[in-house]
Write a protein that holds these residues in place. Structure first.
Motif, PDB file in Angstrom:
ATOM      1  N   GLU A 190      -9.042  38.736 -22.736  1.00 53.70           N
ATOM      2  CA  GLU A 190      -8.845  37.491 -23.481  1.00 53.70           C
ATOM      3  C   GLU A 190      -7.392  37.347 -23.897  1.00 53.70           C
ATOM      4  N   PHE A 191      -6.864  36.148 -23.819  1.00 55.58           N
ATOM      5  CA  PHE A 191      -5.505  35.845 -24.268  1.00 55.58           C
ATOM      6  C   PHE A 191      -5.549  35.631 -25.776  1.00 55.58           C
ATOM      7  N   THR A 192      -4.854  36.492 -26.527  1.00 53.10           N
ATOM      8  CA  THR A 192      -4.902  36.445 -27.988  1.00 53.10           C
ATOM      9  C   THR A 192      -3.496  36.569 -28.557  1.00 53.10           C
ATOM     10  N   GLY A 193      -3.404  36.603 -29.870  1.00 52.54           N
ATOM     11  CA  GLY A 193      -2.171  36.962 -30.534  1.00 52.54           C
ATOM     12  C   GLY A 193      -1.153  35.853 -30.666  1.00 52.54           C
ATOM     13  N   PHE A 194       0.075  36.282 -30.959  1.00 58.23           N
ATOM     14  CA  PHE A 194       1.171  35.352 -31.192  1.00 58.23           C
ATOM     15  C   PHE A 194       1.350  34.373 -30.037  1.00 58.23           C
ATOM     16  N   HIS A 195       1.328  34.884 -28.814  1.00 54.13           N
ATOM     17  CA  HIS A 195       1.673  34.023 -27.681  1.00 54.13           C
ATOM     18  C   HIS A 195       0.564  33.025 -27.340  1.00 54.13           C
ATOM     19  N   LYS A 196      -0.678  33.353 -27.654  1.00 57.04           N
ATOM     20  CA  LYS A 196      -1.744  32.365 -27.486  1.00 57.04           C
ATOM     21  C   LYS A 196      -1.540  31.206 -28.463  1.00 57.04           C
ATOM     22  N   LEU A 197      -1.215  31.529 -29.704  1.00 63.83           N
ATOM     23  CA  LEU A 197      -0.968  30.487 -30.694  1.00 63.83           C
ATOM     24  C   LEU A 197       0.308  29.717 -30.366  1.00 63.83           C
ATOM     25  N   GLU A 198       1.288  30.418 -29.805  1.00 64.02           N
ATOM     26  CA  GLU A 198       2.506  29.743 -29.333  1.00 64.02           C
ATOM     27  C   GLU A 198       2.157  28.675 -28.301  1.00 64.02           C
ATOM     28  N   LYS A 199       1.296  29.026 -27.355  1.00 65.64           N
ATOM     29  CA  LYS A 199       0.899  28.060 -26.331  1.00 65.64           C
ATOM     30  C   LYS A 199       0.139  26.885 -26.942  1.00 65.64           C
ATOM     31  N   ASP A 200      -0.744  27.173 -27.896  1.00 62.62           N
ATOM     32  CA  ASP A 200      -1.484  26.103 -28.549  1.00 62.62           C
ATOM     33  C   ASP A 200      -0.550  25.136 -29.265  1.00 62.62           C
ATOM     34  N   LEU A 201       0.475  25.679 -29.908  1.00 66.47           N
ATOM     35  CA  LEU A 201       1.397  24.849 -30.684  1.00 66.47           C
ATOM     36  C   LEU A 201       2.332  24.026 -29.812  1.00 66.47           C
ATOM     37  N   TRP A 202       2.891  24.636 -28.782  1.00 65.08           N
ATOM     38  CA  TRP A 202       3.925  23.957 -28.009  1.00 65.08           C
ATOM     39  C   TRP A 202       3.405  23.252 -26.756  1.00 65.08           C
ATOM     40  N   VAL A 203       2.359  23.778 -26.157  1.00 59.65           N
ATOM     41  CA  VAL A 203       1.868  23.204 -24.904  1.00 59.65           C
ATOM     42  C   VAL A 203       0.663  22.292 -25.158  1.00 59.65           C
ATOM     43  N   ALA A 204      -0.394  22.859 -25.735  1.00 51.48           N
ATOM     44  CA  ALA A 204      -1.572  22.046 -26.012  1.00 51.48           C
ATOM     45  C   ALA A 204      -1.326  21.048 -27.136  1.00 51.48           C
ATOM     46  N   LYS A 205      -0.430  21.456 -28.057  1.00 50.46           N
ATOM     47  CA  LYS A 205      -0.157  20.633 -29.253  1.00 50.46           C
ATOM     48  C   LYS A 205      -1.458  20.339 -30.013  1.00 50.46           C
ATOM     49  N   ASP A 206      -2.327  21.328 -30.019  1.00 56.14           N
ATOM     50  CA  ASP A 206      -3.632  21.181 -30.646  1.00 56.14           C
ATOM     51  C   ASP A 206      -4.092  22.556 -31.129  1.00 56.14           C
ATOM     52  N   VAL A 207      -4.220  22.703 -32.439  1.00 56.49           N
ATOM     53  CA  VAL A 207      -4.662  23.980 -32.997  1.00 56.49           C
ATOM     54  C   VAL A 207      -6.015  23.836 -33.693  1.00 56.49           C
ATOM     55  N   SER A 208      -6.735  22.791 -33.360  1.00 57.98           N
ATOM     56  CA  SER A 208      -8.014  22.535 -34.019  1.00 57.98           C
ATOM     57  C   SER A 208      -9.043  23.624 -33.739  1.00 57.98           C
ATOM     58  N   LYS A 209      -8.874  24.344 -32.637  1.00 61.51           N
ATOM     59  CA  LYS A 209      -9.806  25.419 -32.293  1.00 61.51           C
ATOM     60  C   LYS A 209      -9.141  26.796 -32.339  1.00 61.51           C
ATOM     61  N   SER A 210      -7.990  26.860 -32.966  1.00 63.54           N
ATOM     62  CA  SER A 210      -7.199  28.096 -32.954  1.00 63.54           C
ATOM     63  C   SER A 210      -7.487  29.022 -34.126  1.00 63.54           C
ATOM     64  N   GLY A 211      -8.336  28.611 -35.054  1.00 60.28           N
ATOM     65  CA  GLY A 211      -8.594  29.413 -36.244  1.00 60.28           C
ATOM     66  C   GLY A 211      -9.043  30.835 -35.973  1.00 60.28           C
ATOM     67  N   PRO A 212     -10.032  31.048 -35.084  1.00 58.07           N
ATOM     68  CA  PRO A 212     -10.475  32.422 -34.827  1.00 58.07           C
ATOM     69  C   PRO A 212      -9.371  33.324 -34.263  1.00 58.07           C
ATOM     70  N   ILE A 213      -8.536  32.776 -33.384  1.00 59.19           N
ATOM     71  CA  ILE A 213      -7.420  33.567 -32.839  1.00 59.19           C
ATOM     72  C   ILE A 213      -6.424  33.885 -33.949  1.00 59.19           C
ATOM     73  N   ALA A 214      -6.172  32.913 -34.820  1.00 61.89           N
ATOM     74  CA  ALA A 214      -5.248  33.123 -35.932  1.00 61.89           C
ATOM     75  C   ALA A 214      -5.777  34.200 -36.879  1.00 61.89           C
ATOM     76  N   ASP A 215      -7.058  34.148 -37.197  1.00 62.33           N
ATOM     77  CA  ASP A 215      -7.650  35.156 -38.075  1.00 62.33           C
ATOM     78  C   ASP A 215      -7.575  36.543 -37.450  1.00 62.33           C
ATOM     79  N   ARG A 216      -7.829  36.600 -36.146  1.00 59.15           N
ATOM     80  CA  ARG A 216      -7.768  37.895 -35.468  1.00 59.15           C
ATOM     81  C   ARG A 216      -6.343  38.442 -35.459  1.00 59.15           C
ATOM     82  N   LEU A 217      -5.365  37.568 -35.254  1.00 61.25           N
ATOM     83  CA  LEU A 217      -3.971  37.999 -35.288  1.00 61.25           C
ATOM     84  C   LEU A 217      -3.644  38.627 -36.637  1.00 61.25           C
TER      85      LEU A 217
END
Length: 378
Positions: A215-242
């Motif tokens: 699974e793609f996790t951590g800082f760089h997954k959230l980086e992709k959500d922020l800059w590429v997807a521009k959508d963090v509505s489903k990023s909470g679980p990854i953020a909590d795990r980080l």
């Protein structure tokens, strides 16, 4: 994301330095224990270690890649804790690894293609290492660096918490602003942070390096959500795990202590990270905030050398002065690319800029590669 060294505490870590001088002076690629180097022949299908046992203390491996793929070499303790590693060994290239090993059982591993668990073999260390004549200075070096680590881990958990909270609140702009700040504290202490089993790839793994089925996790997954997807509505679980994984790293790092050899190797490997990763723009591929990581790696390397400086100056003051000059050159070259309180994005740099940064980093890495053997030589 790189995997590095196991932390070993106290007097035993200082004692392990006794055989460094002879190791550093050996020019043979086929001597095998104690005072010599252990030859490792890596191919795409095999990892031949010339000797699978050694005396306790400083053990030096000379790794030659005779395969077609870029490889890595590791020495693991139980639980896949990394005692030492060498990355990016290109075909036809020979690299060396100096590592402190107390009595016990270990595994060596070559990783052709730099993926997977590697081609592993058993390695046994026996006996007791002798104390170095500058044991007191070296013990203080490790204690000094540990104080630095504690200061950085405190900031790491604080800033990662702020970053995670911004992501979970759906505040994309705040998340973008906090992303490189949180990573600064991570990058400064990579010689510690990257040791603990699978935590490093969970926190800092890049999508391009992801193994099949992982699974793609951590800082760089959230980086992709922020800059590429521009959508963090489903990023909470990854953020909590980080945040949970970073807390685990912080807890482990604050209980552990680098040996002096690992400390010196860590200073060099932080610079190698810059030369092989940050300088190419591959680390922060979505945000292009690589210069933040670049600067943090340099700062972490400088802190490690500063902790060792009394022992280094007692042995070779001229080497310390050379390192000071080279650090100043790196900082001057980097300062040209400052933007406000941070740094320009990677895509603003041209090839001339990148060459200058590469040249000054390589010029610094060369004298720093001599520190481990210098501080431990009787």
């Amino acid at each position: 994301m790189r995997t590095t060294r196991l932390l070993v505490a106290g007097a035993a870590s200082v004692a392990a330095l006794s055989s460094l001088a002879a190791c550093g002076n050996s020019k043979s690629n086929d001597t095998v224990t104690g005072d010599g180097k252990i030859a490792v022949t890596a191919t795409d299908t095999d990892c031949k270690v010339a000797k699978t046992d050694a005396n306790a203390g400083a053990v030096q491996f000379t790794i030659t890649n005779k395969g077609a793929k870029v490889t890595e070499f590791y020495v693991y303790a139980s639980g896949d804790r990394v005692m030492g590693e060498v990355e990016n060994i290109a075909p036809g290239v020979t690299r060396e690894l100096l590592v402190d090993l107390a009595a016990g059982t270990y595994e060596t591993a070559c990783k052709p293609g730099m993926t997977g668990k590697g081609l592993r073999g058993a390695f046994k260390v026996s006996g007791a290492a002798k104390s170095a004549d500058n044991a007191g200075q070296l013990a203080e070096a490790t204690a000094s660096y540990q104080r630095y680590v504690r200061s950085q881990t405190g900031a790491l958990i604080d800033k990662t918490t702020e970053f995670v909270n911004a992501v979970k609140a759906g505040d994309i702009e705040k998340g973008k602003a906090l992303y490189p700040v949180a990573r600064t504290y991570w990058e400064r202490i990579e010689p510690v942070a990257e040791i603990f089993g699978d935590l490093d790839p969970l926190i800092d793994g890049r999508e391009a390096d992801l193994e099949a089925g992982k699974e793609f996790t951590g800082f760089h997954k959230l980086e992709k959500d922020l800059w590429v997807a521009k959508d963090v509505s489903k990023s909470g679980p990854i953020a909590d795990r980080l945040l949970s994984d970073v807390q685990k790293i912080v807890d482990e790092a604050n209980k552990a202590e680098l040996t002096p050899v690992q400390l010196a190797n860590g200073a060099k490997e932080l610079l190698d990270e810059v030369a092989t990763g940050k300088i190419t723009g591959e680390e922060d591929a979505f945000s292009h905030t690589d210069l933040w990581d670049f600067a943090a790696n340099v700062e972490g390397s400088k802190a490690a050398i500063a902790a060792l400086r009394p022992a280094l100056d007692a042995k070779d003051a001229a080497l310390g002065k050379t390192i000071d000059e080279k650090f100043a050159a790196v900082e001057a070259a980097l300062e040209k690319h400052r933007s406000g309180d941070g740094w320009k994005v990677y895509t603003d740099l041209n090839q001339t800029d990148l060459k200058e940064l590469t040249d000054v980093i390589n010029a610094l890495a060369e004298p720093i590669s001599k520190v481990a053997t210098t501080v431990a030589t009787k």
